[in-house]
Design a protein around this motif. Structure first.
Motif, PDB file in Angstrom:
ATOM      1  N   PRO A  19      19.767-108.624 -59.485  1.00 34.84           N
ATOM      2  CA  PRO A  19      20.718-107.525 -59.334  1.00 34.84           C
ATOM      3  C   PRO A  19      22.157-108.048 -59.343  1.00 34.84           C
ATOM      4  O   PRO A  19      22.445-109.096 -58.761  1.00 34.84           O
ATOM      5  N   VAL A  20      23.008-107.344 -60.048  1.00 31.98           N
ATOM      6  CA  VAL A  20      24.437-107.661 -60.091  1.00 31.98           C
ATOM      7  C   VAL A  20      25.206-106.346 -60.058  1.00 31.98           C
ATOM      8  O   VAL A  20      24.631-105.281 -60.248  1.00 31.98           O
ATOM      9  N   LEU A  36      31.084-101.574 -69.679  1.00 31.77           N
ATOM     10  CA  LEU A  36      29.708-101.550 -69.209  1.00 31.77           C
ATOM     11  C   LEU A  36      29.687-101.996 -67.760  1.00 31.77           C
ATOM     12  O   LEU A  36      30.473-102.855 -67.367  1.00 31.77           O
ATOM     13  N   GLN A  37      28.803-101.429 -66.974  1.00 33.52           N
ATOM     14  CA  GLN A  37      28.606-101.846 -65.592  1.00 33.52           C
ATOM     15  C   GLN A  37      27.217-102.460 -65.509  1.00 33.52           C
ATOM     16  O   GLN A  37      26.221-101.751 -65.518  1.00 33.52           O
ATOM     17  N   LEU A  38      27.153-103.796 -65.481  1.00 34.79           N
ATOM     18  CA  LEU A  38      25.859-104.466 -65.418  1.00 34.79           C
ATOM     19  C   LEU A  38      25.234-104.255 -64.051  1.00 34.79           C
ATOM     20  O   LEU A  38      25.866-104.486 -63.020  1.00 34.79           O
ATOM     21  N   ALA A  39      23.977-103.798 -64.044  1.00 38.29           N
ATOM     22  CA  ALA A  39      23.244-103.546 -62.807  1.00 38.29           C
ATOM     23  C   ALA A  39      22.248-104.665 -62.519  1.00 38.29           C
ATOM     24  O   ALA A  39      21.958-104.954 -61.361  1.00 38.29           O
ATOM     25  N   ASN A  40      21.701-105.268 -63.563  1.00 35.17           N
ATOM     26  CA  ASN A  40      20.850-106.445 -63.389  1.00 35.17           C
ATOM     27  C   ASN A  40      20.872-107.261 -64.667  1.00 35.17           C
ATOM     28  O   ASN A  40      21.252-106.773 -65.731  1.00 35.17           O
ATOM     29  N   ALA A  48      22.494-101.816 -67.861  1.00 35.81           N
ATOM     30  CA  ALA A  48      23.847-101.365 -67.582  1.00 35.81           C
ATOM     31  C   ALA A  48      23.825 -99.880 -67.265  1.00 35.81           C
ATOM     32  O   ALA A  48      22.932 -99.147 -67.702  1.00 35.81           O
ATOM     33  N   THR A  49      24.804 -99.442 -66.497  1.00 36.18           N
ATOM     34  CA  THR A  49      24.955 -98.028 -66.173  1.00 36.18           C
ATOM     35  C   THR A  49      26.265 -97.516 -66.753  1.00 36.18           C
ATOM     36  O   THR A  49      27.109 -98.289 -67.193  1.00 36.18           O
ATOM     37  N   GLY A  50      26.402 -96.197 -66.727  1.00 37.14           N
ATOM     38  CA  GLY A  50      27.616 -95.584 -67.266  1.00 37.14           C
ATOM     39  C   GLY A  50      27.644 -95.578 -68.780  1.00 37.14           C
ATOM     40  O   GLY A  50      28.708 -95.525 -69.395  1.00 37.14           O
ATOM     41  N   ILE A  51      26.482 -95.618 -69.392  1.00 38.91           N
ATOM     42  CA  ILE A  51      26.383 -95.672 -70.850  1.00 38.91           C
ATOM     43  C   ILE A  51      26.601 -94.279 -71.433  1.00 38.91           C
ATOM     44  O   ILE A  51      25.961 -93.322 -71.027  1.00 38.91           O
ATOM     45  N   GLU A  52      27.517 -94.186 -72.374  1.00 35.90           N
ATOM     46  CA  GLU A  52      27.769 -92.908 -73.049  1.00 35.90           C
ATOM     47  C   GLU A  52      27.923 -93.142 -74.541  1.00 35.90           C
ATOM     48  O   GLU A  52      28.611 -94.060 -74.960  1.00 35.90           O
TER      49      GLU A  52
END
Length: 115
Positions: A19-20, A36-40, A48-52
């Motif tokens: 996890p990061v 990009l917001q790396l989650a792991n 990554a989250t916040g993908i659009e």
């Protein structure tokens, strides 16, 4: 894109994910820089989250500590989360250095709490 990405790395979903919480800039061929917001992260890819606005098979190049520039392919997307597979497997020794670089300095944090 017919048939999606042609990946050279097999699906190794059993790779240990660490996890990061790391904001990072990805380079996309058509869209330019994207956040990009790396989650792991693992030796084979990252979530990554916040993908659009991205779809399966698209490529993004990111820069990671001790790894350098590495291309990744979007292999799954679910809402604003997405899984990317690296174009190559990251060497274990480089991956260990990456994880160490991303972990907070616990000694520094403890020193701040003592003051």
């Amino acid at each position: 894109m017919r048939g999606g990405a042609q990946l050279s790395v097999t699906d190794l979903r059993r790779s240990t994910r660490h996890p990061v919480n790391l904001p990072i800039i990805g380079e996309h061929r058509a869209r330019g820089d994207i956040m990009l917001q790396l989650a792991n992260v693992s030796t084979t890819g990252f979530m990554a989250t916040g993908i659009e606005g991205l779809t399966r098979g698209e490529r993004v190049t990111i820069r990671l500590p001790h790894i350098g520039r590495i291309e990744a392919f979007l292999v799954w997307i679910d809402g604003d989360r997405a899984g990317f597979q690296f174009e190559r497997i990251v060497r274990l020794d480089d991956f260990a250095k990456l994880i160490k670089a991303l972990q907070p300095n616990l000694k520094a944090r403890q020193d701040r709490q003592d003051h």
